[in-house]
Enzyme design. Structure first.
Site, PDB file in Angstrom:
ATOM      1  N   GLY A   1       2.227 -10.015   9.210  1.00  0.00           N
ATOM      2  CA  GLY A   1       3.178  -8.941   8.975  1.00  0.00           C
ATOM      3  C   GLY A   1       4.561  -9.523   8.774  1.00  0.00           C
ATOM      4  O   GLY A   1       4.790 -10.726   8.955  1.00  0.00           O
ATOM      5  N   TYR A   2       5.488  -8.646   8.419  1.00  0.00           N
ATOM      6  CA  TYR A   2       6.826  -9.081   8.041  1.00  0.00           C
ATOM      7  C   TYR A   2       7.865  -8.453   8.963  1.00  0.00           C
ATOM      8  O   TYR A   2       7.942  -7.236   9.091  1.00  0.00           O
ATOM      9  CB  TYR A   2       7.087  -8.743   6.573  1.00  0.00           C
ATOM     10  CG  TYR A   2       6.200  -9.593   5.704  1.00  0.00           C
ATOM     11  CD1 TYR A   2       6.629 -10.845   5.289  1.00  0.00           C
ATOM     12  CD2 TYR A   2       4.902  -9.204   5.402  1.00  0.00           C
ATOM     13  CE1 TYR A   2       5.801 -11.676   4.570  1.00  0.00           C
ATOM     14  CE2 TYR A   2       4.061 -10.030   4.683  1.00  0.00           C
ATOM     15  CZ  TYR A   2       4.512 -11.258   4.267  1.00  0.00           C
ATOM     16  OH  TYR A   2       3.680 -12.087   3.579  1.00  0.00           O
ATOM     17  N   LEU A   3       8.667  -9.320   9.574  1.00  0.00           N
ATOM     18  CA  LEU A   3       9.781  -8.881  10.394  1.00  0.00           C
ATOM     19  C   LEU A   3      11.006  -8.622   9.521  1.00  0.00           C
ATOM     20  O   LEU A   3      11.898  -7.881   9.912  1.00  0.00           O
ATOM     21  CB  LEU A   3      10.100  -9.934  11.461  1.00  0.00           C
ATOM     22  CG  LEU A   3       8.959 -10.172  12.453  1.00  0.00           C
ATOM     23  CD1 LEU A   3       9.204 -11.446  13.249  1.00  0.00           C
ATOM     24  CD2 LEU A   3       8.801  -8.970  13.366  1.00  0.00           C
TER      25      LEU A   3
END
Length: 152
Positions: free
Chosen positions: A27-29
């Site tokens: 996932g992407y922060l």
């Protein structure tokens, strides 16, 4: 500075399927146009990765191993849905290829990536390699999280 030189292709054949696969969740922060910050669990390992803007097939990349428990907690903080895929790593004519078979909202998408020492490094194309999509932003994993393949 750490750099990544990567070319990406669609996959059309099946000869790559002999390679074992490792499940990935990522996932992407942050998915800003100037940088992405990704957290990834790959099998029994986990990583935090920061990538810069692509110039051609080259961009800055910094990757650090982190505890799997920390990665699981960070995945809960990610922006948008997670990417789920199985990665198969194989060698063709001396070149290492990573073939990603996507699941979930990106099911049906199969992409091969090759990391090179230079953008003009020659390599032998495997028979199962399709069209190059290196410069098509739709195929960036960070974009697939918010604009999944099944909704194109």
């Amino acid at each position: 500075m750490a750099i990544e030189i990567e070319r990406k292709f669609l996959v059309t054949g099946t000869a790559w399927q002999q390679a074992p696969g490792v499940p990935y969740r990522q996932g992407y922060l942050n998915r800003d146009k100037t940088r992405t910050v990704r957290v990834r669990v790959a099998g029994d390992a986990a990583f935090l990765t920061i990538k810069g803007v692509s110039v051609g097939a080259t961009r800055a990349e910094f990757e650090y191993p982190i505890p799997v428990a920390d990665a699981q907690a960070l995945l809960a903080l990610c922006d948008g849905p997670l990417i789920e895929k199985t990665r198969h790593v194989l060698t063709h004519e001396g070149t290492v290829w990573e073939v990603d078979v996507f699941a979930g909202d990106n099911a049906g998408l199969v992409v091969a990536e090759v990391e090179l020492a230079s953008e003009d490094q020659p390599f032998v194309r495997p028979d199962w390699l399709g069209a190059e999509v290196t410069h098509d932003a739709r195929y960036f994993n960070s974009n697939l999280a918010s604009h999944p393949f099944t909704k194109w």
